[in-house]
Design an enzyme around this catalytic site. Structure first.
Site, mmCIF file in Angstrom:
data_model
loop_
_atom_site.group_PDB
_atom_site.id
_atom_site.type_symbol
_atom_site.label_atom_id
_atom_site.label_comp_id
_atom_site.label_asym_id
_atom_site.label_seq_id
_atom_site.Cartn_x
_atom_site.Cartn_y
_atom_site.Cartn_z
ATOM 1 N N HIS A 15 0.674 4.784 8.730
ATOM 2 C CA HIS A 15 1.530 3.628 9.041
ATOM 3 C C HIS A 15 2.913 3.764 8.403
ATOM 4 C CE1 HIS A 15 0.904 1.288 5.237
ATOM 5 N NE2 HIS A 15 1.865 0.518 5.683
ATOM 6 N N SER A 67 0.832 -1.202 0.000
ATOM 7 C CA SER A 67 0.000 0.000 0.000
ATOM 8 C C SER A 67 0.867 1.254 0.000
ATOM 9 C CB SER A 67 -0.964 0.006 1.186
ATOM 10 O OG SER A 67 -0.268 -0.113 2.411
ATOM 11 N N GLU A 68 2.027 1.222 0.700
ATOM 12 C CA GLU A 68 2.980 2.335 0.625
ATOM 13 C C GLU A 68 4.409 1.850 0.714
ATOM 14 O OE1 GLU A 68 -0.759 4.419 1.894
ATOM 15 O OE2 GLU A 68 0.369 2.895 2.990
ATOM 16 N N THR A 69 5.273 2.578 0.009
ATOM 17 C CA THR A 69 6.722 2.428 0.082
ATOM 18 C C THR A 69 7.291 3.810 0.363
ATOM 19 O OG1 THR A 69 6.742 0.588 -1.484
ATOM 20 C CG2 THR A 69 8.803 1.797 -1.205
#
Length: 284
Positions: free
Chosen positions: A80, A49-51
């Site tokens: 997060h 979902s995120e990097t």
């Protein structure tokens, strides 16, 4: 584009009520030599979902600068990834300027992060708040496959990703949702419902159930979402919800996220567990 440059890499599980039950974030250290295309391609490749990418700060008040990417776009802020990146930065030897606190620089500005029993970030100001148009609420209800009158309250709570949030009668209604993800269109939707303290199904030490639907990034349902829980706390803590509470998230998709939210005056803090699951090098 930089080719095959080896950079320190950490993957951190955030908000998990148990190991491997939270939301993972990929963190690339020392990423100052990468350009935006490098970052976006790597985020697309990780397919999380995120990097995030740790860089030298440009503000003298910050300990590090962070860029946050989904598989398809850059975000000014996300929760997060903020906690997971702070964890990775500290674990790799980062020394904050102030004892007990880390300051992150990102697209949303400076974000203070407490170092207590758990890492907790200060919720950033909302970019958009206020009432939701009836046309959007009708679309949300249709996508959630519930009658419009089951939505008890609603609010724009956008602190970067674009959140609009709705309140249902209780946690059971939240968990029972079987949404049509395509029906949300371009809306990122958060749903919250409280647990009855006397409910035998209530998880231990949990006060509310949260779900987050992000169809635009191809994610569908996000496991555990710091930015949404931050803006829900700004909206609801001290009114519909206690000033300090624990939100469960990810239950419907096999996770056990636990997000600790507390209001101190006008400030909302959002914290949770952070655990390193992978360490190594990323060739970008």
């Amino acid at each position: 584009m930089v080719s095959n440059r080896a950079l320190q890499f950490t993957q951190v599980d955030v908000f998990g009520g148990a190991p491997l039950r939270g939301n993972p974030v990929a963190v690339v250290h020392g990423a100052d030599g990468l350009d935006e295309q490098d970052m976006q391609l790597f985020a697309q490749w990780t397919n999380l979902s995120e990097t995030t990418f740790l860089l030298q700060p440009t503000s003298p008040a910050a300990d590090y600068r962070l860029r946050i990417f989904t598989p398809s776009r850059e975000l000014p802020f996300a929760g997060h990834p903020t906690l997971g990146s702070a964890h990775a930065w500290l674990e790799s030897g980062g020394t904050p300027q102030s004892q007990g606190r880390v300051v992150q620089e990102c697209g949303a500005g400076l974000v203070p992060i407490e170092r207590g029993e758990r890492l907790a970030f200060e919720a950033p100001p909302l970019l958009r708040s206020g009432p939701v148009d009836e046309s959007d609420l009708a679309r949300i209800a249709t996508a959630l496959r519930i009658p419009r009158d089951r939505i008890l309250d609603s609010q724009w709570v956008d602190n970067g990703p674009g959140w609009v949030a709705v309140v249902l009668a209780d946690a059971h209604e939240v968990l029972a949702l079987d949404p049509d993800h395509a029906g949300f269109g371009d809306l990122d939707v958060g749903v919250v419902g409280a647990w009855d303290p006397g409910d035998p199904d209530r998880p231990a030490r949990v006060d509310v159930e949260v779900r987050a639907f992000i169809p635009g990034d191809g994610i569908g349902e996000d496991p555990v979402t710091g930015s949404l829980n931050a803006s829900l706390g700004q909206w609801l803590a001290g009114t519909r919800l206690p000033t300090s509470y624990v939100a469960a998230q990810g239950t419907a998709i096999g996770r056990s996220g636990r997000v600790h939210v507390r209001r101190d005056g006008s400030t909302v803090w959002v914290g949770g567990a952070t655990r390193t699951t992978l360490r190594g090098e990323a060739a970008i």
